[in-house]
Design an enzyme around this catalytic site. Structure first.
Site, PDB file in Angstrom:
ATOM      1  N   THR A  16       0.818  -1.220   0.000  1.00 22.53           N
ATOM      2  CA  THR A  16       0.000   0.000   0.000  1.00 22.53           C
ATOM      3  C   THR A  16       0.841   1.254   0.000  1.00 22.53           C
ATOM      4  O   THR A  16       0.507   2.247  -0.653  1.00 22.53           O
ATOM      5  CB  THR A  16      -0.930  -0.007   1.228  1.00 22.53           C
ATOM      6  N   THR A  93       1.219  -4.176   4.431  1.00 21.07           N
ATOM      7  CA  THR A  93       0.975  -4.528   5.837  1.00 21.07           C
ATOM      8  C   THR A  93       0.258  -5.860   6.000  1.00 21.07           C
ATOM      9  O   THR A  93       0.219  -6.401   7.107  1.00 21.07           O
ATOM     10  CB  THR A  93       0.147  -3.431   6.528  1.00 21.07           C
ATOM     11  N   ASP A  94      -0.305  -6.417   4.926  1.00 12.90           N
ATOM     12  CA  ASP A  94      -1.038  -7.686   5.041  1.00 12.90           C
ATOM     13  C   ASP A  94      -0.205  -8.787   5.679  1.00 12.90           C
ATOM     14  O   ASP A  94      -0.736  -9.621   6.414  1.00 12.90           O
ATOM     15  CB  ASP A  94      -1.509  -8.165   3.661  1.00 12.90           C
TER      16      ASP A  94
END
Length: 352
Positions: A16, A93-94
């Site tokens: 992201t 960040t997943d």
């Protein structure tokens, strides 16, 4: 003679933090490491010399073990022979809670490795990427972070890789360490540590001999074990059990049979607190399962347990080494029984 400035290597993997509008609806990772660093305000004021490299341009969900082991090898090379004092990794960040722990297990040097990302992409108001990168660079360049292994820094909080979890799908304050809290904070541009992590436990990369397949099975109410049929093609399995490590009685024989062939690790699906060892005694209880050969994960959550089991199997660790490693890393056993020499022996959570 002027003192040599601190040198930091920033490696971008996508995510992201690096996304811009795509041709269709939604954002995709396109920004390079050079573009990311150019958007960071106040970088010159740090006095830190930052080198950048675009390592991957992928969403966090598409990263693979091969990507991370190659990244760890690059980090080892640059921090031992390349004059680099610390490393910042930017990614989606997943999967940060998993990738950071894998890097922590593979990074044997003293140079800090700091993983960061963003919850709000650069195309929307309040994008948090630049601030997170700046905080990560300050942390990676701080002498107080040396020897701590891999850290995760977002929202000015500093977390140990072995403790941190993503706890909310959209909140900017999503990263938490439920069992310990953060190690510290970046305050007015200065790294302030309040505690130090557990003993560092690393697996030398040169011991890796294979690429194992390790599964994660989450136990649910009324679970009949049908999905366990796929576990027969695995090299190892982590079971995310109920509560302190319980499963329905219908699963007991299936899990016991699997444990005779492959390592089966028992974790708690709750995300905080340990798997117990001897409190409950019914069929499918934690003590029953561990008597049947399952290995308790201690305080490690299922995602961290899977990363540790993958790393141990890649290094061709045997059953005794696996049990000792989980006891040490899970906080329920003797940390000195870690199967490999540790880079340093720090006391268990010293508070400032």
């Amino acid at each position: 003679m002027a003192e040599k400035p601190t040198s930091i290597l920033m490696l971008s993997l996508g995510g992201t933090i690096a996304m811009t509008s795509g041709r269709d609806a939604g954002v995709v990772p396109t920004l390079t490491a050079e573009q990311l660093i150019a958007a960071v305000p106040g970088l010159a004021d740090t006095g830190i010399d930052v080198h950048v490299h675009t390592f991957r341009q992928l969403p966090g969900a598409s990263l693979e073990f091969d990507d991370l082991t190659a990244l760890a090898a690059l980090i080892a090379d640059r921090t031992t022979t390349g004059g680099i004092d610390g490393v910042v990794v930017t990614q989606g960040t997943d999967t940060i809670e998993e990738t950071a722990y894998l890097l922590d297990l593979l990074h044997t040097g003293d140079a800090p490795v700091v993983v960061t990302g963003a919850m709000r992409n650069p195309t929307i108001a309040g994008a948090d990427g630049p601030a997170n990168v700046l905080a990560a660079i300050r942390t990676a360049g701080s002498p107080t972070a040396r020897g701590l292994g891999t850290l995760v820094v977002l929202a000015d909080e500093i977390h140990a890789a072995g403790q941190v979890r993503k706890t909310h799908s959209t909140s900017g304050g999503t990263f938490r360490s439920p069992n310990t809290g953060p190690l510290g904070h970046v305050v007015e541009g200065t790294v302030r540590l309040l505690a130090r992590p557990l003993h560092r436990m690393t697996v030398p990369m040169e011991t890796a001999t294979r690429v194992p397949r390790v599964g994660l099975y989450t136990v649910t109410l009324g679970d009949d074990g049908l999905l366990l049929t796929g576990a027969h093609g695995l090299d190892g399995l982590v079971v995310a059990g109920l509560g302190v490590g319980h499963v329905p009685r219908h699963l007991v024989e299936k899990l016991a049979a699997l444990a005779t062939r492959i390592p089966v690790v028992l974790a708690s699906r709750t995300g905080a607190g340990p798997v117990l060892a001897s409190t409950y005694g019914f069929p499918g209880s934690e003590s029953d399962l561990q008597r049947r050969g399952l290995v308790g994960a201690g305080f490690l959550d299922p995602y961290k347990a899977r990363i540790l089991l993958w790393t141990l199997l890649a290094a061709d660790a045997g059953p005794d080494s696996i049990a000792a490693a989980f006891a040490a890393a899970g906080g329920t056993g003797d940390p000195t029984r870690w199967p490999w020499p540790t880079p340093s022996q720090q006391p268990e959570m010293q508070h400032a």
